[in-house]
Design an enzyme around this catalytic site. Structure first.
Site, PDB file in Angstrom:
ATOM      1  N   VAL A 144     164.806  -1.114  80.398  1.00 24.11           N
ATOM      2  CA  VAL A 144     164.516  -0.162  78.876  1.00 24.11           C
ATOM      3  C   VAL A 144     163.186   0.514  78.743  1.00 24.11           C
ATOM      4  O   VAL A 144     163.128   1.407  78.456  1.00 24.11           O
ATOM      5  CB  VAL A 144     164.958  -1.353  77.757  1.00 24.11           C
ATOM      6  CG1 VAL A 144     164.779  -0.300  76.506  1.00 24.11           C
ATOM      7  CG2 VAL A 144     166.273  -1.914  78.203  1.00 24.11           C
ATOM      8  N   LYS A 172     167.173  -8.434  71.009  1.00 27.35           N
ATOM      9  CA  LYS A 172     168.168  -8.951  69.871  1.00 27.35           C
ATOM     10  C   LYS A 172     167.756 -10.647  69.701  1.00 27.35           C
ATOM     11  O   LYS A 172     168.090 -11.214  68.732  1.00 27.35           O
ATOM     12  CB  LYS A 172     169.592  -8.594  70.021  1.00 27.35           C
ATOM     13  CG  LYS A 172     169.998  -9.077  71.521  1.00 27.35           C
ATOM     14  CD  LYS A 172     169.795  -7.550  72.407  1.00 27.35           C
ATOM     15  CE  LYS A 172     169.936  -8.015  73.990  1.00 27.35           C
ATOM     16  NZ  LYS A 172     170.585  -6.826  74.824  1.00 27.35           N
ATOM     17  N   GLU A 191     171.519  -9.420  80.863  1.00 28.47           N
ATOM     18  CA  GLU A 191     170.067 -10.249  80.362  1.00 28.47           C
ATOM     19  C   GLU A 191     169.520 -10.867  81.663  1.00 28.47           C
ATOM     20  O   GLU A 191     170.216 -11.149  82.850  1.00 28.47           O
ATOM     21  CB  GLU A 191     170.583 -11.171  79.253  1.00 28.47           C
ATOM     22  CG  GLU A 191     171.135 -10.725  78.200  1.00 28.47           C
ATOM     23  CD  GLU A 191     170.167  -9.654  77.599  1.00 28.47           C
ATOM     24  OE1 GLU A 191     168.937  -9.679  77.123  1.00 28.47           O
ATOM     25  OE2 GLU A 191     170.815  -8.235  77.337  1.00 28.47           O
ATOM     26  N   ASP A 238     174.635 -13.325  73.800  1.00 26.67           N
ATOM     27  CA  ASP A 238     173.903 -12.007  73.574  1.00 26.67           C
ATOM     28  C   ASP A 238     174.636 -11.394  72.539  1.00 26.67           C
ATOM     29  O   ASP A 238     174.390 -10.841  71.340  1.00 26.67           O
ATOM     30  CB  ASP A 238     174.013 -11.273  74.806  1.00 26.67           C
ATOM     31  CG  ASP A 238     173.581  -9.818  74.397  1.00 26.67           C
ATOM     32  OD1 ASP A 238     172.272  -9.592  74.321  1.00 26.67           O
ATOM     33  OD2 ASP A 238     174.298  -8.841  74.475  1.00 26.67           O
ATOM     34  N   LYS A 265     173.569 -10.379  68.573  1.00 24.35           N
ATOM     35  CA  LYS A 265     173.846  -8.753  67.922  1.00 24.35           C
ATOM     36  C   LYS A 265     174.514  -8.943  66.625  1.00 24.35           C
ATOM     37  O   LYS A 265     174.404  -8.290  65.471  1.00 24.35           O
ATOM     38  CB  LYS A 265     174.421  -8.139  68.942  1.00 24.35           C
ATOM     39  CG  LYS A 265     173.522  -7.686  70.199  1.00 24.35           C
ATOM     40  CD  LYS A 265     174.430  -7.053  71.325  1.00 24.35           C
ATOM     41  CE  LYS A 265     173.551  -6.573  72.454  1.00 24.35           C
ATOM     42  NZ  LYS A 265     174.263  -6.597  73.865  1.00 24.35           N
TER      43      LYS A 265
HETATM   44  P1  NDP Z   1     163.760  -6.085  82.365  1.00 25.12           P
HETATM   45  O1  NDP Z   1     163.493  -7.351  83.054  1.00 25.12           O
HETATM   46  O2  NDP Z   1     164.058  -5.111  83.279  1.00 25.12           O
HETATM   47  O3  NDP Z   1     161.990  -5.773  82.056  1.00 25.12           O
HETATM   48  C1  NDP Z   1     161.098  -6.507  81.196  1.00 25.12           C
HETATM   49  C2  NDP Z   1     159.835  -6.077  81.899  1.00 25.12           C
HETATM   50  O4  NDP Z   1     158.894  -6.924  81.185  1.00 25.12           O
HETATM   51  C3  NDP Z   1     159.541  -6.734  83.302  1.00 25.12           C
HETATM   52  O5  NDP Z   1     159.176  -5.791  84.225  1.00 25.12           O
HETATM   53  C4  NDP Z   1     158.763  -7.835  83.057  1.00 25.12           C
HETATM   54  O6  NDP Z   1     157.992  -8.103  84.413  1.00 25.12           O
HETATM   55  C5  NDP Z   1     157.931  -7.414  81.999  1.00 25.12           C
HETATM   56  N1  NDP Z   1     157.169  -8.456  81.562  1.00 25.12           N
HETATM   57  C6  NDP Z   1     157.556  -9.809  81.471  1.00 25.12           C
HETATM   58  N2  NDP Z   1     156.477 -10.552  80.839  1.00 25.12           N
HETATM   59  C7  NDP Z   1     155.466  -9.615  80.484  1.00 25.12           C
HETATM   60  C8  NDP Z   1     154.266  -9.924  79.874  1.00 25.12           C
HETATM   61  N3  NDP Z   1     153.755 -11.008  79.499  1.00 25.12           N
HETATM   62  N4  NDP Z   1     153.218  -8.850  79.694  1.00 25.12           N
HETATM   63  C9  NDP Z   1     153.884  -7.605  80.125  1.00 25.12           C
HETATM   64  N5  NDP Z   1     155.170  -7.234  80.716  1.00 25.12           N
HETATM   65  C10 NDP Z   1     155.898  -8.420  80.822  1.00 25.12           C
HETATM   66  O7  NDP Z   1     164.357  -6.281  81.091  1.00 25.12           O
HETATM   67  P2  NDP Z   1     165.152  -5.176  80.320  1.00 25.12           P
HETATM   68  O8  NDP Z   1     164.437  -4.066  80.335  1.00 25.12           O
HETATM   69  O9  NDP Z   1     166.597  -5.394  80.912  1.00 25.12           O
HETATM   70  O10 NDP Z   1     165.283  -5.657  78.693  1.00 25.12           O
HETATM   71  C11 NDP Z   1     164.238  -5.847  77.763  1.00 25.12           C
HETATM   72  C12 NDP Z   1     164.396  -6.245  76.434  1.00 25.12           C
HETATM   73  O11 NDP Z   1     165.546  -5.202  76.003  1.00 25.12           O
HETATM   74  C13 NDP Z   1     165.243  -7.370  76.434  1.00 25.12           C
HETATM   75  O12 NDP Z   1     165.001  -8.118  75.291  1.00 25.12           O
HETATM   76  C14 NDP Z   1     166.713  -7.184  76.441  1.00 25.12           C
HETATM   77  O13 NDP Z   1     167.477  -8.242  75.907  1.00 25.12           O
HETATM   78  C15 NDP Z   1     166.646  -5.882  75.736  1.00 25.12           C
HETATM   79  N6  NDP Z   1     167.782  -5.210  76.132  1.00 25.12           N
HETATM   80  C16 NDP Z   1     168.120  -4.690  77.363  1.00 25.12           C
HETATM   81  C17 NDP Z   1     169.025  -3.659  77.770  1.00 25.12           C
HETATM   82  C18 NDP Z   1     169.464  -3.348  78.941  1.00 25.12           C
HETATM   83  O14 NDP Z   1     170.472  -2.545  79.125  1.00 25.12           O
HETATM   84  N7  NDP Z   1     168.921  -3.708  80.038  1.00 25.12           N
HETATM   85  C19 NDP Z   1     169.766  -2.977  76.592  1.00 25.12           C
HETATM   86  C20 NDP Z   1     169.332  -3.392  75.203  1.00 25.12           C
HETATM   87  C21 NDP Z   1     168.427  -4.318  75.003  1.00 25.12           C
HETATM   88  P3  NDP Z   1     158.606  -9.011  85.336  1.00 25.12           P
HETATM   89  O15 NDP Z   1     159.990  -8.470  86.078  1.00 25.12           O
HETATM   90  O16 NDP Z   1     157.538  -9.043  86.290  1.00 25.12           O
HETATM   91  O17 NDP Z   1     158.883 -10.413  84.726  1.00 25.12           O
HETATM   92  N1  HSE Z   2     172.863  -7.406  78.378  1.00 23.63           N
HETATM   93  C1  HSE Z   2     173.323  -6.732  77.570  1.00 23.63           C
HETATM   94  C2  HSE Z   2     174.848  -6.040  77.590  1.00 23.63           C
HETATM   95  C3  HSE Z   2     172.209  -5.544  77.110  1.00 23.63           C
HETATM   96  O1  HSE Z   2     175.246  -6.212  78.510  1.00 23.63           O
HETATM   97  O2  HSE Z   2     175.148  -5.686  76.559  1.00 23.63           O
HETATM   98  C4  HSE Z   2     172.456  -4.758  76.027  1.00 23.63           C
HETATM   99  O3  HSE Z   2     171.887  -5.139  74.785  1.00 23.63           O
END
Ligand code: NDP
Ligand code: HSE
Length: 431
Positions: A15, A106, A191, A202, A206
């Site tokens: 994201v 969420k 997730e 999840d 929501k």
């Molecule tokens: P990812 O795991 O792809 O990205 C999270 C990033 O944050 C990773 O690069 C991780 O690094 C980094 N990170 C972890 N800890 C730290 C820290 N202490 N400081 C800085 N960076 C850090 O997750 P997503 O992007 O998929 O999801 C992010 C959020 O969005 C979550 O809350 C998820 O539930 C929500 N979400 C996700 C969706 C999706 O489609 N993926 C849709 C809607 C909501 P590393 O990998 O090295 O741990």
């Molecule tokens: N893991 C979540 C899903 C990401 O599949 O809907 C979006 O919130």
């Protein structure tokens, strides 16, 4: 109103990358539309060497989240790292530094949101969480703004992209559950812990947010009934299809006799309902209001760009509201509400009994169902395995969950029943 807003992102994963891409590539478009220049000043991630597929200006990347939270120039801190700790502390620290915060998290909003919103209000800043429900669909805006004039009668949502993707692959392409999950993970939908997706957690996070917005109740995650899709077999999908239904993981919140229902479970939905046609990573939320009637919102529920779209919308909204009325977290919070116990709900039901293939079994099972006022609408029995067990499928008219639980317990103790009974709640009109 400021004509420049500095943004800092924590978490450069799926994201975070989508959000950064939109802020960089659509910067001019958004500036033309809003008169505000949104400048992506810092992005913090543990790994800043990995190629994320986008070019960010020199000096933007940092491994230190503090460099975002404590940067005096940054107006909006965007938390996209996920999880509860340290994400919660990062958000609270940003709020205490008088920065607005935006999140897609969420789990954090559903479980810790009451505290975060209170702290934000104390500090006169906003918390944006549009991306936390249904990915790119602006459902928070719909409930908070578009339908503000309505008493909400009911909300039904397919709001987990991963489980909908898995069920669709199992239904349309006969793909195994585990293979479909792997593919959803590869596509960045799941997730970090995919049990959150497949066990309904999840979706429950929501739904907690949707229920609060709909009925003005505090965020009450622990009160949500949740059941995931792991017990659904290819055979159930086939039986459902034969009966004219699709199986979907549905989130439901509605008012029943003055009580609020909040439940997440696999649900059979008639093929002719629009929501049953929502497939793959797509989400849909049906909202019924007393003034507007039925409305339906549809779009991609997960993925980098759809979710990034919702995150950027929040950043823009906050910048526009900065000198106007604050959105005040979840909205009004009523002290006067009651949440309905799961045993008290009523629904139609699908049962799959594992019954011995011998005379008299159906009458034993139907006798117990009858004793609990569960009346049979149709029966399917496939195949013959004399002396062995076969699936016996029963579709039942509206019954009370409490009676269903008692009947299933009694039926599962019959010597002619070889395995635990699976039941799925059924939506639709009584035949
Ligand atoms: P990812 O795991 O792809 O990205 C999270 C990033 O944050 C990773 O690069 C991780 O690094 C980094 N990170 C972890 N800890 C730290 C820290 N202490 N400081 C800085 N960076 C850090 O997750 P997503 O992007 O998929 O999801 C992010 C959020 O969005 C979550 O809350 C998820 O539930 C929500 N979400 C996700 C969706 C999706 O489609 N993926 C849709 C809607 C909501 P590393 O990998 O090295 O741990
Ligand atoms: N893991 C979540 C899903 C990401 O599949 O809907 C979006 O919130």
């Amino acid at each position: 109103m400021k004509d420049k807003i500095h943004v800092g992102i924590i978490g450069f994963g799926t994201v975070g990358t989508g959000t950064a891409k939109i802020l960089i590539e659509n910067r001019e478009l958004i500036k033309k539309r809003t008169g505000i220049d949104f400048i992506l000043k810092r992005i913090a991630d543990l790994d800043i060497k990995r190629d994320r597929g986008i070019k960010v200006p020199e000096g933007v990347l940092t491994t230190d989240a503090g460099a975002v939270i404590n940067d005096p120039d940054i107006d909006v801190v965007v938390e996209l790292m996920g999880g509860i700790h340290p994400a919660k502390d990062f958000m609270l620290n940003a709020v205490k530094n008088k920065k607005h915060v935006v999140t897609a998290n969420k789990a954090l909003i559903a479980t810790e949101g009451n505290e975060i919103f209170a702290e934000a209000e104390k500090n006169g800043v906003e918390v944006g969480f549009e991306a936390s429900v249904a990915g790119g669909i602006p459902i928070i805006k719909v409930l908070r703004e578009g339908l503000v004039a309505n008493n909400i009668v009911a909300v039904y949502g397919i709001i987990n992209g991963t489980s909908n993707y898995i069920l669709t692959k199992m239904t349309d392409e006969k793909v195994e559950f585990s293979d479909a999950l792997k593919e959803a993970q590869r596509l960045g939908y799941a997730e970090a812990d995919p049990t959150f997706d497949i066990e309904g957690i999840d979706t429950a996070h929501k739904l907690t947010i949707l229920s609060s917005l709909s009925y003005g109740i505090p965020l009450s995650y622990n009160e949500v009934y949740k059941e995931g899709i792991t017990k659904i077999t290819a055979q159930d999908i086939e039986f459902a299809s034969e009966l004219g239904y699709k199986i979907k993981l549905l989130a439901i919140t509605k008012l029943s006799n003055g009580e609020i229902e909040m439940r997440v479970h696999p649900t059979m939905i008639p093929n002719e309902y629009l929501i049953s046609k929502v497939d793959g990573v797509f989400n849909a939320v049906y909202v019924e209001g007393d003034a507007v009637g039925s409305t339906l919102y549809y779009g991609r529920g997960a993925g980098d760009m759809p979710t990034g779209s919702a995150v950027v919308a929040d950043i823009v909204d906050i910048a526009r509201c900065d000198n106007g009325q604050k959105a005040k977290g979840i909205g009004y919070v009523s002290a006067d509400y009651k949440i309905r116990k799961m045993e008290d709900i009523e629904s139609m039901y699908y049962f799959r009994f594992s019954a011995m293939d011998q005379p008299g079994v159906l009458s034993k099972i139907s006798g117990i169902l009858g004793n609990y006022n569960i009346s049979i609408a149709s029966v399917i029995q496939k195949g013959r395995r004399l002396g062995g067990s076969v699936p016996l499928v029963v579709l039942a008219h509206t019954a009370k969950e409490r009676d269903v639980l008692s009947a299933v317990k009694e039926i599962d103790n019959l010597p002619v029943v070889s395995d635990k009974t699976l039941f799925i709640r059924v939506e639709g009109k009584e035949e």
